[in-house]
Design a protein around this motif. Structure first.
Motif, PDB file in Angstrom:
ATOM      1  N   LEU A 184       5.225  29.407  -6.660  1.00 25.24           N
ATOM      2  CA  LEU A 184       5.881  29.222  -8.035  1.00 25.24           C
ATOM      3  C   LEU A 184       4.885  28.676  -9.075  1.00 25.24           C
ATOM      4  O   LEU A 184       5.194  28.336 -10.127  1.00 25.24           O
ATOM      5  CB  LEU A 184       6.799  27.921  -7.775  1.00 25.24           C
ATOM      6  N   ASN A 185       3.620  28.817  -8.854  1.00 28.14           N
ATOM      7  CA  ASN A 185       2.571  28.377  -9.808  1.00 28.14           C
ATOM      8  C   ASN A 185       1.465  29.631  -9.847  1.00 28.14           C
ATOM      9  O   ASN A 185       0.539  29.782  -8.724  1.00 28.14           O
ATOM     10  CB  ASN A 185       2.030  27.197  -9.660  1.00 28.14           C
ATOM     11  N   GLY A 186       1.406  30.453 -10.966  1.00 26.12           N
ATOM     12  CA  GLY A 186       0.466  31.630 -11.093  1.00 26.12           C
ATOM     13  C   GLY A 186      -0.936  31.086 -11.283  1.00 26.12           C
ATOM     14  O   GLY A 186      -1.742  31.827 -10.556  1.00 26.12           O
ATOM     15  N   THR A 187      -1.007  29.829 -11.732  1.00 24.21           N
ATOM     16  CA  THR A 187      -2.376  29.551 -11.926  1.00 24.21           C
ATOM     17  C   THR A 187      -3.086  29.202 -10.546  1.00 24.21           C
ATOM     18  O   THR A 187      -4.124  29.666 -10.147  1.00 24.21           O
ATOM     19  CB  THR A 187      -2.573  28.048 -12.556  1.00 24.21           C
TER      20      THR A 187
ATOM     21  N   PHE B 191      -1.382  19.393 -14.150  1.00 20.43           N
ATOM     22  CA  PHE B 191       0.335  19.814 -13.500  1.00 20.43           C
ATOM     23  C   PHE B 191       0.344  20.926 -12.661  1.00 20.43           C
ATOM     24  O   PHE B 191       1.100  21.159 -11.799  1.00 20.43           O
ATOM     25  CB  PHE B 191       0.924  20.068 -14.850  1.00 20.43           C
ATOM     26  N   ASP B 192      -0.614  22.102 -13.071  1.00 20.08           N
ATOM     27  CA  ASP B 192      -0.381  23.180 -12.353  1.00 20.08           C
ATOM     28  C   ASP B 192      -1.210  22.969 -10.698  1.00 20.08           C
ATOM     29  O   ASP B 192      -0.570  23.115  -9.784  1.00 20.08           O
ATOM     30  CB  ASP B 192      -1.272  24.274 -12.990  1.00 20.08           C
ATOM     31  N   ILE B 193      -2.487  22.425 -10.987  1.00 18.80           N
ATOM     32  CA  ILE B 193      -3.201  22.451  -9.677  1.00 18.80           C
ATOM     33  C   ILE B 193      -2.928  21.499  -8.702  1.00 18.80           C
ATOM     34  O   ILE B 193      -3.321  21.607  -7.489  1.00 18.80           O
ATOM     35  CB  ILE B 193      -4.903  22.262  -9.924  1.00 18.80           C
TER      36      ILE B 193
ATOM     37  N   HIS C   5       8.610  20.883  -9.968  1.00 18.02           N
ATOM     38  CA  HIS C   5       9.757  20.874 -10.980  1.00 18.02           C
ATOM     39  C   HIS C   5      10.429  22.178 -10.674  1.00 18.02           C
ATOM     40  O   HIS C   5      11.716  22.264 -10.548  1.00 18.02           O
ATOM     41  CB  HIS C   5       8.873  21.205 -12.255  1.00 18.02           C
ATOM     42  N   LYS C   6       9.728  23.413 -10.479  1.00 23.26           N
ATOM     43  CA  LYS C   6      10.757  24.577 -10.242  1.00 23.26           C
ATOM     44  C   LYS C   6      11.316  24.433  -8.814  1.00 23.26           C
ATOM     45  O   LYS C   6      12.551  25.017  -8.802  1.00 23.26           O
ATOM     46  CB  LYS C   6       9.857  25.748 -10.242  1.00 23.26           C
ATOM     47  N   LEU C   7      10.646  24.141  -7.893  1.00 23.38           N
ATOM     48  CA  LEU C   7      11.335  23.954  -6.432  1.00 23.38           C
ATOM     49  C   LEU C   7      12.627  23.003  -6.637  1.00 23.38           C
ATOM     50  O   LEU C   7      13.780  23.444  -6.041  1.00 23.38           O
ATOM     51  CB  LEU C   7      10.332  23.389  -5.453  1.00 23.38           C
TER      52      LEU C   7
ATOM     53  N   GLY D  27       5.283  35.422 -13.295  1.00 21.25           N
ATOM     54  CA  GLY D  27       5.886  34.036 -13.674  1.00 21.25           C
ATOM     55  C   GLY D  27       5.521  33.196 -14.945  1.00 21.25           C
ATOM     56  O   GLY D  27       5.721  31.980 -15.137  1.00 21.25           O
ATOM     57  N   ALA D  28       4.610  33.907 -15.694  1.00 23.79           N
ATOM     58  CA  ALA D  28       4.343  33.273 -16.911  1.00 23.79           C
ATOM     59  C   ALA D  28       3.768  34.446 -17.793  1.00 23.79           C
ATOM     60  O   ALA D  28       4.149  35.540 -17.490  1.00 23.79           O
ATOM     61  CB  ALA D  28       3.179  32.363 -16.749  1.00 23.79           C
ATOM     62  N   GLY D  29       3.716  33.982 -19.040  1.00 26.57           N
ATOM     63  CA  GLY D  29       3.065  35.042 -20.212  1.00 26.57           C
ATOM     64  C   GLY D  29       4.150  35.209 -21.071  1.00 26.57           C
ATOM     65  O   GLY D  29       5.516  35.223 -20.836  1.00 26.57           O
TER      66      GLY D  29
HETATM   67  N1  HSE Z   1       1.432  27.131 -15.657  1.00 25.30           N
HETATM   68  C1  HSE Z   1       2.758  28.029 -14.844  1.00 25.30           C
HETATM   69  C2  HSE Z   1       1.964  28.780 -13.947  1.00 25.30           C
HETATM   70  C3  HSE Z   1       3.461  28.745 -15.770  1.00 25.30           C
HETATM   71  O1  HSE Z   1       0.747  28.813 -13.931  1.00 25.30           O
HETATM   72  O2  HSE Z   1       2.463  29.545 -13.174  1.00 25.30           O
HETATM   73  C4  HSE Z   1       4.479  27.917 -16.495  1.00 25.30           C
HETATM   74  O3  HSE Z   1       5.304  27.179 -15.424  1.00 25.30           O
END
Ligand code: HSE
Length: 429
Positions: free
Chosen positions: A160-163, A197-199, A206-208, A302-304
């Motif tokens: 759920l996190n692209g980063t 928040f990402d790593i 949040h998404k889960l 998931g982003a962009g």
């Molecule tokens: N920062 C998030 C990610 C995208 O890396 O997936 C927005 O939630």
């Protein structure tokens, strides 16, 4: 063709400008699909003079985003301000209170305040939609809320996190360490200047929690997600996992059953033949299991700008068609209040990596701690001494209670032979 759906947009960053661009580019197609045109009438952002590569001068400009809630000409507000509270939440509350629909990409706000906002939307009989809040352009909310609505869903798992997925994929492909890849990702604009928040897994959590509420019909419970991120994954973990037949991925898992609601975001060892192991780069993916449909897999960006705008405008099209229902697929007051399941009650296989002093008896000490805690070792690998005299010990356990692994690591924590913090990752079953 009916009257336009009139839209006000708060926040003209990448996504906000993308929403305007998408509505401009696909206006005719959108109008035919929605049965009426979708028209942006007002916008608000911090910097009016910024060149966004698209004409914003044709829209009514509003300095304070919260004023969009009372904009006389708008039917729906699109909230792209971000942040769980502050102006975003003030705008969301005011929008629903003034009888307008709300579309948001704000996962933090929905994770923290989704139940309150859903109740407000239902009381006002207006739409609240947040497809873009989970997995960007991937239509997973629609998929679970509508496509799989007939099923009892008991498990949702996803990347759920692209980063994080970008960083882990690059560490794997190039054999590099976390800090090095993160710095490059920040230089290239793939990771935020403040990436925590990402790593650290919060964004994925949040998404889960949003997916869990939708999938299981339980009240959103972000506070009970067990969260750990990828900061402490080292290149050697990725190499050892590969040698054992796994890839490391930050996976969010939610399960609902007789033991309660379980929600965890954690770096996992994912078997090479598992679909989530093949989700590479910045992609997102979500798997769900329904009692009639069986396994489902959703995957995409998931982003962009494009993917997130795609999800926002899809929500607007549903609203233009009058196709919306309760935000969580059932009325907010019908959502069950599930007790969180304690992680210690769970069973699974574990990957443990310890850095130890290369001296007589260390392996015996580790083995004794495992034995005393009732942890059964499936394999143990020791890699030769580094220049500082330390060695890496990697253990894979047989399936057993997580409580026992925690107990074993606890026993070892005071040992002078163990250097630094052991790494414990769950192995995806
Ligand atoms: N920062 C998030 C990610 C995208 O890396 O997936 C927005 O939630």
């Amino acid at each position: 063709m009916g009257d336009s759906l009139r839209v006000a947009i708060a926040g003209l960053g990448t996504v906000g400008a993308g929403v305007v661009r998408l509505i401009d580019t696909n206006a005719g197609l959108i109008a035919r699909r929605a049965g009426r045109p979708i028209e942006v009438v007002a916008v608000s952002a911090r910097d009016r003079s910024k060149d966004r590569g698209i004409d914003m001068g044709r829209f009514d400009w509003v300095d304070d985003p919260v004023d969009l809630a009372r904009h006389g000409n708008a039917d729906v507000v699109v909230e792209l301000v971000g942040g769980s509270d502050g102006p975003a939440l003030a705008l969301a509350r005011a929008t629903l209170a003034s009888g307008k629909g709300l579309v948001t990409a704000n996962k933090a706000m929905i994770a923290h305040h989704g139940l309150e906002l859903a109740s407000a939307a239902e009381a006002a009989a207006v739409p609240l939609k947040f497809e873009a809040a989970v997995a960007g352009g991937v239509p997973v909310i629609k998929g679970l809320r509508e496509g799989a609505a007939a099923n009892e869903l008991t498990r949702v798992a996803g990347i759920l996190n692209g980063t994080c997925n970008f960083i882990l994929s690059k560490m794997e492909a190039e054999g590099r360490d976390f800090a090095d890849v993160l710095a490059e990702a920040q230089r290239l604009g793939f990771a935020e200047a403040d990436p925590s928040f990402d790593i650290d897994g919060v964004d994925a959590a949040h998404k889960l929690s949003i997916l869990a509420a939708l999938a299981f019909g339980t009240r959103p419970a972000f506070g009970s997600v067990a969260i750990s991120g990828i900061r402490h994954v080292i290149a050697a973990d990725i190499a050892e996992a590969a040698a054992l037949g796994y890839r490391i991925r930050l996976v969010g898992i939610a399960e609902a059953g007789s033991n309660g609601l379980f929600q965890r975001v954690h770096p996992h060892l994912v078997p090479m033949d598992h679909p989530l192991a093949h989700v590479t780069g910045s992609l997102n993916a979500v798997m769900a299991e329904g009692n009639f449909v069986g396994p489902l897999l959703f995957q995409g960006r998931g982003a962009g700008e494009g993917p997130t705008a795609s999800a926002v405008v899809a929500d607007l099209i549903d609203i233009a068609r009058g196709e919306y229902g309760p935000p969580y697929a059932m009325p907010a007051d019908a959502l069950a209040d599930a007790e969180p399941e304690a992680a210690g009650e769970r069973r699974g296989r574990a990957y443990l990596r310890l850095t130890v002093a290369d001296k007589v008896g260390v392996l015996a000490e580790i083995a004794a701690a495992m034995r005393d805690a009732g942890v059964s070792i499936e394999s143990l690998i020791q890699r030769g001494a580094a220049s500082d005299g330390s060695v890496l010990v990697v253990i894979v356990t047989h399936e057993g209670p997580e409580r026992a692994v925690a107990h074993a690591l606890d026993k070892l924590s005071g040992s002078p032979s163990i250097i630094g913090q052991p790494m414990w990752m769950h192995i995806l079953g």
